[in-house]
Enzyme design. Sequence first.
Site, mmCIF file in Angstrom:
data_model
loop_
_atom_site.group_PDB
_atom_site.id
_atom_site.type_symbol
_atom_site.label_atom_id
_atom_site.label_comp_id
_atom_site.label_asym_id
_atom_site.label_seq_id
_atom_site.Cartn_x
_atom_site.Cartn_y
_atom_site.Cartn_z
ATOM 1 N N GLU A 64 0.817 -1.215 0.000
ATOM 2 C CA GLU A 64 0.000 0.000 0.000
ATOM 3 C C GLU A 64 0.853 1.269 0.000
ATOM 4 O OE1 GLU A 64 -0.562 -2.593 1.936
ATOM 5 O OE2 GLU A 64 -2.658 -3.212 1.731
ATOM 6 N N PHE A 126 -11.275 -7.812 13.852
ATOM 7 C CA PHE A 126 -10.209 -8.233 12.958
ATOM 8 C C PHE A 126 -9.887 -7.104 11.963
ATOM 9 C CE2 PHE A 126 -8.876 -10.309 8.927
ATOM 10 C CZ PHE A 126 -7.634 -10.712 9.367
ATOM 11 N N GLN A 127 -8.637 -6.794 11.840
ATOM 12 C CA GLN A 127 -8.141 -5.733 10.950
ATOM 13 C C GLN A 127 -8.792 -4.384 11.228
ATOM 14 O OE1 GLN A 127 -8.113 -7.227 6.828
ATOM 15 N NE2 GLN A 127 -6.017 -7.921 7.178
ATOM 16 N N LYS A 176 -17.394 -1.145 5.938
ATOM 17 C CA LYS A 176 -17.782 -2.142 4.931
ATOM 18 C C LYS A 176 -19.292 -2.207 4.730
ATOM 19 C CE LYS A 176 -17.004 -6.970 3.668
ATOM 20 N NZ LYS A 176 -16.294 -8.211 4.013
ATOM 21 N N MET A 491 24.145 8.973 2.947
ATOM 22 C CA MET A 491 24.047 10.260 3.627
ATOM 23 C C MET A 491 24.301 10.106 5.121
ATOM 24 S SD MET A 491 23.800 13.449 3.220
ATOM 25 C CE MET A 491 22.866 14.193 1.886
#
Lengths: 589, 176
Positions: A64, A126-127, A176, A491
Amino acid sequence: MSDSALDQARKRTGRMTGAEAIIRSLEAEDVTICWGIPGGAILPLYDAFMRCDHSIQHVLVRHEQGAGHMAQGYARATGKVGVCIATSGPGATNLVTPIADAFLDSTPLVAITGQVPTHLIGTDAFQEADITGIVMPIVKHSFLVQTVEDIPRALHEAFHIASTGRPGPVLVDIPKDLQQAEFDFAYPATIELPGYSAEFPEVPASIAAAATMIAQSKRPVIYVGGGVINAEASEDLILFAETLQAPVTTTLLAKGAFPDSHPLSVQMPGMHGSKYANWTIHRSDLLITIGARFDDRVTGKLDAFAPGAKVIHFDIDPAEISKNRRADVTLLGDLKRTLPALREAVVETRNAERLADQRDWLTDVQGWREENPFRYMKGEKLKPQYIIEQFDRALKGKDAIWVTGVGQHQMWAAQFLSIDGPRRWLTSGGLGTMGFGVPAAIGAQQGCPDAYVVNFDGDGCFQMTSQELATAICYDVPVIHAVMNNGWLGMVRQWQELFHDERFSETNLFGTIPDFVKLAEAYGCLGLRAETEAEVDAVIEQAIAERRPTVIDFRIDHDEKVYPMVPAGAASHEMIDQVWDNDWVEEGV
Amino acid sequence: MATPGHHTLSVFVENRPGVLSRVCGLFSRRGFNIESLAVGPTERTDRSVITIRVDCTRHSVEQVVKQLDKLIDVIDAIEVEPDSAIERELLLVKVKAEAEHRLEIMRMAEVFNARVVDAGATTLLLECVEHPDRLAALEELLSPYEIVEAVRTGRVAMTRASIANETARPKLNILG
């Protein structure tokens, strides 16, 4: 989308699910492409992507974070809003870095995340992650949609907020069950946000005050930030600068907003900027700040920055005014209006006599520039600056977009590339996100399919997001990823060498770096390598000619450092420059 | 106490979920220090007012106000000038009051317009709605008797009715 098709999309009505409403809303916002990965809580939307007729291309990425940076690269290359999509929980949290990056670099981004169904919110389902809570300090705004009827309004407001005023990221979190619910869709025609306005009234008194300051200044400098690019005001800036005959310095984010090749350009200021930019600022008596925010990487020690200068500050964000440096005159609002207004006010006073007063100043600036160009020493080993120069030459006259990761290679590219137009230099400035390059370049290429897109990356950065080579292959996105491979987190190594007595703690990647040519080939990309100067031109030519996803492994001198440099906390005119005198540069100006 | 660097802000917001946490989150993120905070409904059901007492010794109050104004749900943020506003706060204080001190405490309460709202065998519960400075003074005077418990609501403020305004909630002049 054509105007009539867009008009039709905005007028569409009918009974549909929340998921379809998301798609119809995206169409109404003229979205043609978005990036994401499906998952449980966003499944209804992905189902609708397949089930409905629509005009939106969805690009399936591999992580993502890649979706977010691709949307950013697209947004910065095209000026349109970038859209990324993720599921709830880990999908959403993986978007946090690009959202923060877009916030600090003022990139218009709309992130759509699935959320667990409304009846499960707050139960540690969940999630489930409270993503609107997590991103609160790094978004311009966010929505947790409460009813299916709110979906079109939330998206309409999200696009409006992301793209107007000072652009930024907006997150829309959609449970959802709302995606599955049915309702009567109609796209809102108006925006009702009483607490939000990007419009500012004209203030003639401020224009007059600024004009007086310009008339009194003998050593003006124009300090330009990324706001000029967001405002599409490059042409206005060029006219303004030419009228004033004042030197122009462009920050890392503003590279291309004013042509690097213009005689008035003194290139980049700040930590790894040009000596002549920093000296010009240091000696100036008037700092005309345009869409810039006095970032610490630009100013160095703040109270020693432009110590003798008055400040005129143009910005669209009132909170930037006098945040770090007090402004003597403020010009708020759209640069497309304020820049020409101030130019109008001063144009008549910029007569030959007045410009003659300023001639000594321009002569000084010119002298500093001629004596202190960006330079590097050739050696036995391959120098990154040489590679950048050769790429610049190879694509001269072609429409090229240059993207970078973060670190030494980014600074070398900023110093040695000559870029003459806006939206052709994409880099992560404010957040300094390693791993930005690969996905941002892919998104930029998808937005500008005819351009040549080159991602200058470091070996450390490249390994943070190289999985998106799979996305590049899938969608045939012919970005050239030029990896400046020095085997180190370069760097950080430079700082350890200069400021930590060469204790190279955990910065050596050598021996654990994969063979980038084989890695490229494993994904189906073209893999090339150059280890000497003699090999550079051939690989560049081949990469440009083949026009397919390509990785070039440039084995560069690991000892090469970025100079000149303002050490952290020092005044910006006190630059160190090892190669020539290995000491503090005399103040000298 | 009216300390320099301390300011009262009146933040007029949309009555939406999460707005208080956006405002408070801004304060912690930008390093602004909240001294007191009061939230409540207004004359409009879709609007709330958050009254914030902020310690601005480290930041300018202008910067705080501008950052607040940037929040989409914030319709207006203004600094309340002490001279042109009425500021009030509610104090509930439970104070030890043995028989020999009761009258004394009640007389003192009267001076401060405080009311006795409950009484126990050895304590009195006073309620006082006053300017926060006056509440502090009352607390100080009560402290020799021993304050068992004290709680304050945080201040709320409103521009004086006697001061003419074109609008009830003037827009801050950010154009300087």
